[in-house]
Structures are given as structure tokens and as C-alpha cells.
Design an enzyme around this catalytic site. Structure first.
Site, PDB file in Angstrom:
ATOM      1  CB  THR A  59      -6.280   9.522  -4.704  1.00  0.00           C
ATOM      2  OG1 THR A  59      -7.381  10.028  -4.066  1.00  0.00           O
ATOM      3  CG2 THR A  59      -5.083  10.432  -4.012  1.00  0.00           C
ATOM      4  CG  ASP A  80      -4.143   1.698  -7.594  1.00  0.00           C
ATOM      5  OD1 ASP A  80      -4.408   0.279  -7.809  1.00  0.00           O
ATOM      6  OD2 ASP A  80      -2.730   1.877  -7.099  1.00  0.00           O
ATOM      7  CB  ALA A 129      -3.469   5.034  -4.473  1.00  0.00           C
ATOM      8  N   GLY A 130      -1.099   7.721  -4.306  1.00  0.00           N
ATOM      9  CA  GLY A 130      -1.264   9.686  -4.062  1.00  0.00           C
ATOM     10  C   GLY A 130      -1.637  10.068  -5.429  1.00  0.00           C
ATOM     11  N   GLY A 131      -0.870   9.459  -6.607  1.00  0.00           N
ATOM     12  CA  GLY A 131      -0.936  10.237  -7.692  1.00  0.00           C
ATOM     13  C   GLY A 131      -2.497   9.436  -8.512  1.00  0.00           C
ATOM     14  CE  LYS A 135      -5.195   1.152  -4.148  1.00  0.00           C
ATOM     15  NZ  LYS A 135      -3.671   0.891  -3.938  1.00  0.00           N
ATOM     16  N   PRO A 149       2.450  10.627   1.234  1.00  0.00           N
ATOM     17  CG  PRO A 149       3.234   9.717   2.923  1.00  0.00           C
ATOM     18  CD  PRO A 149       2.113   9.998   2.440  1.00  0.00           C
ATOM     19  CB  VAL A 150       5.553  11.453  -3.538  1.00  0.00           C
ATOM     20  CG1 VAL A 150       5.691  10.975  -4.933  1.00  0.00           C
ATOM     21  CG2 VAL A 150       4.720  12.712  -3.527  1.00  0.00           C
ATOM     22  CB  ALA A 180       4.183   6.068   0.161  1.00  0.00           C
ATOM     23  N   GLY A 181       3.193   3.808  -2.346  1.00  0.00           N
ATOM     24  CA  GLY A 181       2.095   2.464  -2.327  1.00  0.00           C
ATOM     25  C   GLY A 181       0.812   2.933  -1.641  1.00  0.00           C
TER      26      GLY A 181
HETATM   27  P1  ATP Z   1       1.910   3.650  -8.061  1.00  0.00           P
HETATM   28  O1  ATP Z   1       1.664   2.447  -7.286  1.00  0.00           O
HETATM   29  O2  ATP Z   1       0.964   4.019  -8.948  1.00  0.00           O
HETATM   30  O3  ATP Z   1       3.186   3.737  -8.662  1.00  0.00           O
HETATM   31  P2  ATP Z   1       2.331   4.975  -5.502  1.00  0.00           P
HETATM   32  O4  ATP Z   1       0.991   5.198  -4.840  1.00  0.00           O
HETATM   33  O5  ATP Z   1       3.223   4.223  -4.877  1.00  0.00           O
HETATM   34  O6  ATP Z   1       1.758   5.004  -6.808  1.00  0.00           O
HETATM   35  P3  ATP Z   1       2.540   7.875  -5.987  1.00  0.00           P
HETATM   36  O7  ATP Z   1       2.564   8.824  -5.223  1.00  0.00           O
HETATM   37  O8  ATP Z   1       1.441   7.890  -7.107  1.00  0.00           O
HETATM   38  O9  ATP Z   1       2.693   6.480  -5.653  1.00  0.00           O
HETATM   39  O10 ATP Z   1       4.129   8.155  -7.111  1.00  0.00           O
HETATM   40  C1  ATP Z   1       4.345   7.379  -8.023  1.00  0.00           C
HETATM   41  C2  ATP Z   1       5.138   8.302  -9.347  1.00  0.00           C
HETATM   42  O11 ATP Z   1       4.174   9.087  -9.739  1.00  0.00           O
HETATM   43  C3  ATP Z   1       6.094   9.139  -8.433  1.00  0.00           C
HETATM   44  O12 ATP Z   1       7.368   8.848  -8.702  1.00  0.00           O
HETATM   45  C4  ATP Z   1       5.489  10.478  -8.993  1.00  0.00           C
HETATM   46  O13 ATP Z   1       6.757  11.465  -9.190  1.00  0.00           O
HETATM   47  C5  ATP Z   1       4.725  10.506 -10.063  1.00  0.00           C
HETATM   48  N1  ATP Z   1       3.626  11.261  -9.809  1.00  0.00           N
HETATM   49  C6  ATP Z   1       2.947  11.956 -11.053  1.00  0.00           C
HETATM   50  N2  ATP Z   1       1.897  12.691 -10.480  1.00  0.00           N
HETATM   51  C7  ATP Z   1       1.656  12.408  -9.151  1.00  0.00           C
HETATM   52  C8  ATP Z   1       0.774  13.103  -8.161  1.00  0.00           C
HETATM   53  N3  ATP Z   1      -0.142  13.831  -8.735  1.00  0.00           N
HETATM   54  N4  ATP Z   1       1.172  12.600  -6.938  1.00  0.00           N
HETATM   55  C9  ATP Z   1       2.142  11.935  -6.600  1.00  0.00           C
HETATM   56  N5  ATP Z   1       2.768  11.461  -7.559  1.00  0.00           N
HETATM   57  C10 ATP Z   1       2.912  11.639  -8.715  1.00  0.00           C
END
Ligand code: ATP
Length: 295
Positions: free
Chosen positions: A104, A136, A100-102, A11, A94-95, A97-98
Site C-alpha cells: 500500500t 498486492d 499489505a503494508g509495503g 488490507k 504492522p510490518v 503482518a499479512g
Molecule cells: P507481503 O505479503 O507482501 O510479504 P506483508 O503485508 O505481510 O507483505 P509488509 O508489511 O509489506 O508485510 O512487510 C513485508 C516485508 O517488506 C518486511 O520484511 C519489510 O521489511 C519489507 N518492507 C519493504 N518496504 C516496506 C514498507 N514500505 N512498509 C513495510 N514493510 C516494508
């Protein structure tokens, strides 16, 4: 032993405002959230016991700290389920990155196990459960376009803004959401975005006036730490984006384009400068089961 396959879209935020800080340290927000056509594939395969996570991204933890594993543990504990689950994650989002990968991934596991184990939970109940995993997660259960309030967990679904072309760039570093919020001075936010006006302009396809009402109050905080984000915005501007913005706490940045062909062309050009460039569009759904059951 059953199996189920899901699609878990990332997202962006069209607007992100922080309106206050609660006594427990969490921030009160008003966010216009949007699912995009960049997704992870998740396969859930039942096994005798335990929770196992497999994945293709070096930055993603594969132990119990993975949000997908936490979601599975939550379901097992809440419903007294002793059967186990293997979670295979093909990561494209991308992990850190903002995007919401984790969150979702966690939403997909909640929805998938609900179907796999016949729990009969409604979307709103799944969203409620998801709040314990992250602010999220509820949005990712609903997907599409929605206004989020509270700490981001109170979701009001809106008619989805579908098919808007975006070019997304992820710089080669991650950002900790917690540290960005910690650095934000809530009483010194210079300009608050207006999500309702931004939504109306997007719905009307009026991208030119968007600049005045779209906005992310975390952008300046992250730019202070990572000035590269400003350069990426300038590159997207130069490539013809109507408006550019950082998503969530960053560091990914997106540009809005009036035509898909224009976005495609800009993305191709920007790939010579940045290694992670994605040409995506907005979509109307959150997590979806693609094989082995229905939501
Ligand atoms: P948030 O805003 O919730 O911090 P984000 O969207 O910026 O999340 P994510 O990709 O969710 O970033 O990664 C945030 C942290 O969560 C990373 O440091 C990663 O190691 C950890 N993480 C745990 N589970 C997952 C997953 N299933 N996918 C991605 N990252 C994960």
C-alpha cells in the site's frame, strides 16, 4: 518544490484460495480482498535528486529495498524524471503482518508521483505499473472490495463492503510470505473457500453462515509454524466474533463483529492479553490523496 500527502490503507482477505502453481514458481490464487481503516500516512516532497525514505518503524527498511522507494525509482526510470523525492512514512500498519503494508505504501507513491509530476496516468495504468513491484499493489491502487485472480494482480472491483467491524490482532512476530507459500502443498488443500458465497453473505449482513465459506488456505501452514495463531482465534471467538481468520500469509488474525460497540468492547478486553490489538472497520477506498492534489 511541490509536496503531497496521502493515506495508504492496509488490507485483509475475506477468502484466500490457491488454485495452482505456475511453472515460474508463482501461485495462482483467488482472493476476496478488502481495504480497512488502518492506514499509513505518506508525505512526498520533491527535491533536487535521488530518493530518500524516512519512517517511524524499526522493522521497515529505509534504503532502496523499501517498496515505496522502489515505486519512486520505477516512476523516475519509466518517465525519465531526474527530479528527486523524499518519502516520509508514518507507519501504523504492522510490518510483515499479512496486511499489505509495503504494497500500500508503494501504491501511494505511484499515485502520489502521478499527481505531483502531472503524468496523467489512469488508475488501471498505475495498477499495471504496480504489478512489477508486488502482486498486492494493484489492489491497493483500487481499494475497497475486489476479487483478485492470477497471482493476485488481476483485479475485479466489487461494490464495496463498507463499515463492517473487525478486531485485528498482530502477534509479536512477523512471517515471511515466501516461506509460507513454499510450505503449502497445493494438491493437498483440504477445503477451498468460496469467495462469491462469502461476498454475498457479507453483503447481506449474514455473518453467522460466513464460517462455511470464508477461509484462508495458508492459515494451516502458518498455524503449523506458529500455534499461537490458533490461540488468538480462540480468544476472538470467546470475545464474541462471528468468525475469525488469519489474513494473507499471517500472522495477523481478525474477528468479524456484528456491532461496532461489541467490537470495541472485545478489543479493550483483548488489549490486556495482546499488545497489538486494533478495532477497525472495512472501507471503500484504496490509496487517497488527502492534501496537495487529486487522483
Ligand atoms: P507481503 O505479503 O507482501 O510479504 P506483508 O503485508 O505481510 O507483505 P509488509 O508489511 O509489506 O508485510 O512487510 C513485508 C516485508 O517488506 C518486511 O520484511 C519489510 O521489511 C519489507 N518492507 C519493504 N518496504 C516496506 C514498507 N514500505 N512498509 C513495510 N514493510 C516494508
Amino acid at each position: 518544490m511541490g509536496a503531497i500527502r496521502l493515506r495508504a490503507p492496509g488490507k485483509i482477505n475475506w477468502t484466500l484460495d490457491v488454485t495452482g502453481r505456475r511453472p515460474d514458481g508463482y501461485h495462482e490464487v483467488e482472493i476476496l480482498m478488502q481495504s480497512i481503516s488502518l492506514w499509513d500516512d505518506i508525505v512526498l516532497t520533491e527535491c533536487d535528486a535521488g530518493i530518500q525514505v524516512c519512517g517511524n518503524a524499526a522493522e521497515m527498511p529505509l534504503d532502496e529495498s523499501n517498496l515505496a522507494a522502489k515505486a519512486a525509482r520505477l516512476i523516475q526510470d519509466q518517465f525519465g524524471i531526474t527530479r528527486g523525492i523524499r518519502i516520509d512514512i508514518t507507519k501504523r500498519i504492522p510490518v510483515a503482518a499479512g496486511l499489505a503494508g509495503g504494497s500500500t505504501n508503494a501504491a501511494a507513491v505511484l499515485a502520489g508521483l502521478n499527481a505531483l509530476w502531472g503524468l496523467g496516468l489512469s488508475r488501471s495504468r498505475l495498477a499495471e505499473l504496480g504489478t512489477a513491484l508486488g502482486a498486492d499493489v494493484p489492489f491497493c491502487i483500487y481499494g475497497g472490495t475486489a476479487a483478485a485472480r492470477g497471482i493476485g494482480e488481476k483485479i475485479t472491483p466489487l461494490p464495496p463492503l463498507e463499515g463492517i467491524s473487525l478486531v485485528l490482532i498482530k502477534p509479536p512476530f512477523g512471517v515471511s510470505t515466501a516461506s509460507v507459500y513454499q510450505s503449502l502443498k497445493v494438491d493437498r488443500i483440504p477445503l477451498h473457500p468460496n469467495w462469491k458465497k462469502a461476498y454475498d453473505l457479507l453483503a447481506a449482513g449474514n455473518f453467522h453462515s460466513l464460517r462455511c465459506h470464508m477461509g484462508n488456505v495458508l492459515e494451516l501452514v502458518t498455524i503449523n509454524k506458529h500455534p499461537e495463531i490458533k490461540e488468538i482465534k480462540a480468544c476472538l471467538d470467546k470475545a464474541g466474533a462471528s468468525v475469525t481468520m488469519m489474513t494473507g500469509s499471517g500472522p495477523a488474525v481478525f474477528g468479524v463483529f456484528e456491532a461496532a460497540a461489541h467490537a470495541q468492547k472485545a478489543a479493550e478486553k483483548l488489549k490486556s492479553v495482546y499488545s497489538q490489538v486494533y478495532c477497525v472497520s472495512t472501507c471503500s477506498t484504496g490509496v487517497e490523496i488527502t492534501e496537495g492534489g487529486s487522483l
